[in-house]
Design an enzyme around this catalytic site. Structure first.
Site, short mmCIF file in Angstrom:
data_model
loop_
_atom_site.label_atom_id
_atom_site.label_comp_id
_atom_site.label_asym_id
_atom_site.label_seq_id
_atom_site.Cartn_x
_atom_site.Cartn_y
_atom_site.Cartn_z
N LYS A 52 0.83 -1.20 0.00
CA LYS A 52 0.00 0.00 0.00
C LYS A 52 0.87 1.26 0.00
O LYS A 52 0.63 2.19 -0.78
CB LYS A 52 -0.92 0.01 1.23
CG LYS A 52 -1.90 1.19 1.23
CD LYS A 52 -2.67 1.30 2.53
CE LYS A 52 -1.83 1.88 3.62
NZ LYS A 52 -2.57 2.20 4.86
N ASP B 36 -6.55 1.09 1.22
CA ASP B 36 -6.58 1.21 2.67
C ASP B 36 -7.94 0.73 3.17
O ASP B 36 -8.74 0.19 2.39
CB ASP B 36 -6.27 2.65 3.12
CG ASP B 36 -7.40 3.62 2.79
OD1 ASP B 36 -8.35 3.24 2.05
OD2 ASP B 36 -7.36 4.76 3.27
#
Length: 233
Positions: free
Chosen positions: A128, A146
Site C-alpha cells: 500500500k 486502505d
C-alpha cells in the site's frame, strides 16, 4: 468476517461513477503534507495505523530538520522519535524511517526508487505504501487499498474481495484507464468523508444511484411519516 458479497456493477455504471467523481473533483489530492518524494515516503510510512491529520501535526518539525535521507540519518533514531512521539507506534516507525534512509543512501543514491519491488524492499514499506508513493510522487496509475477503499470497493459493488490485494486487482480490471491515475484518491476520500464505516451518508452521496449498498441511509432528522389516526366506530 469477510465483507458481504455484492453483485458487481456493470461497466456502464462504473464509468458513470468515475465520471461523477471527476466532475466533482478533477484533481484529487492526498492529505499528507510533504516537500519531496523522500518526505512523502516517510509520511506514508508514518501514517500506518494513524490518521493523516495526526501525521501532519508531527512532520513539520521532522521535515524541517531532515528533508533528505542524509539529514534523517544524522538526526538518528532518538531524534526522529522526539519529533514523532505523538504518532502511534512511534518507536518502531522511527527505527524504520532511520533504516530506510540508510538503505536509500546505500542502494539508491539517496533517491526514492520508482518501482514497487524496490520500494517494498525498504524497511517499513508494504504494497500500500509503495502504491501511494508511485501514484503521488511519480504519477503511476496504481491503486493503494486502505481500509476506506476496501470498504467502498466491496460495499458499492465496484470491486469485491476478501483481501486488499483482491480489491486492488479487481479495481485495476474494471476502472477505465482514463480514471486510473486518480481512482484511489477519489475512493479513499469518498470512504473517509461520505461512505463511512458505521453510517454512510447516502443522502449526500454523488454515486448513490449506481451504488449497490442497501438500505441507503436516510438524511438525519428526516421527518417521520404522519401517523394515521385510528378510525372510530
Amino acid at each position: 468476517m469477510p465483507p458481504k458479497k455484492i453483485k458487481r456493477l456493470p461497466a456502464a455504471d462504473v464509468e458513470a461513477i468515475f465520471a461523477a467523481f471527476e466532475h466533482a473533483n478533477p484533481e484529487p489530492k492526498g492529505e499528507l503534507d510533504y516537500t519531496n518524494s523522500f518526505t512523502l515516503l516517510v509520511a506514508v510510512v508514518l501514517s500506518a495505523q494513524a490518521t493523516d491529520a495526526g501525521v501532519n501535526k508531527a512532520t513539520p518539525k521532522l521535515f524541517a530538520l531532515a528533508p533528505t535521507p542524509e539529514k534523517m540519518v544524522e538526526l538518528g533514531v532518538a531524534g526522529i522519535e522526539e519529533c514523532i512521539k505523538t504518532i502511534g507506534l512511534y518507536r518502531t516507525k522511527a527505527k524504520n524511517v532511520f533504516a530506510l534512509s540508510q538503505a536509500l543512501i546505500a542502494k539508491h543514491d539517496s533517491q526514492v526508487p520508482q518501482t514497487r519491488e524496490e520500494l517494498e524492499e525498504l524497511p517499513g514499506v508494504g504494497r500500500k505504501t509503495a502504491n501511494v508513493v508511485l501514484n503521488i510522487a511519480f504519477r503511476q496509475p496504481t491503486i493503494a487499498v486502505d481500509t476506506h477503499l476496501f470498504r467502498v470497493g466491496n460495499r458499492t459493488g465496484l470491486a469485491s474481495g476478501k483481501t486488499p490485494l483482491e480489491v486492488e486487482q479487481s479495481l485495476l480490471k474494471v476502472v477505465p484507464d482514463k480514471y486510473l491515475l486518480h481512482a484511489h484518491h477519489w475512493l479513499i476520500l469518498h470512504g473517509r468523508y461520505v461512505c463511512k464505516a458505521r453510517k454512510p451518508e447516502c443522502w449526500r452521496c454523488i454515486i448513490r444511484e449506481w451504488c449497490r449498498f442497501e438500505p441507503k441511509t436516510p438524511a438525519p432528522n428526516k421527518p417521520l411519516p404522519k401517523a394515521v389516526s385510528p378510525s372510530r366506530p
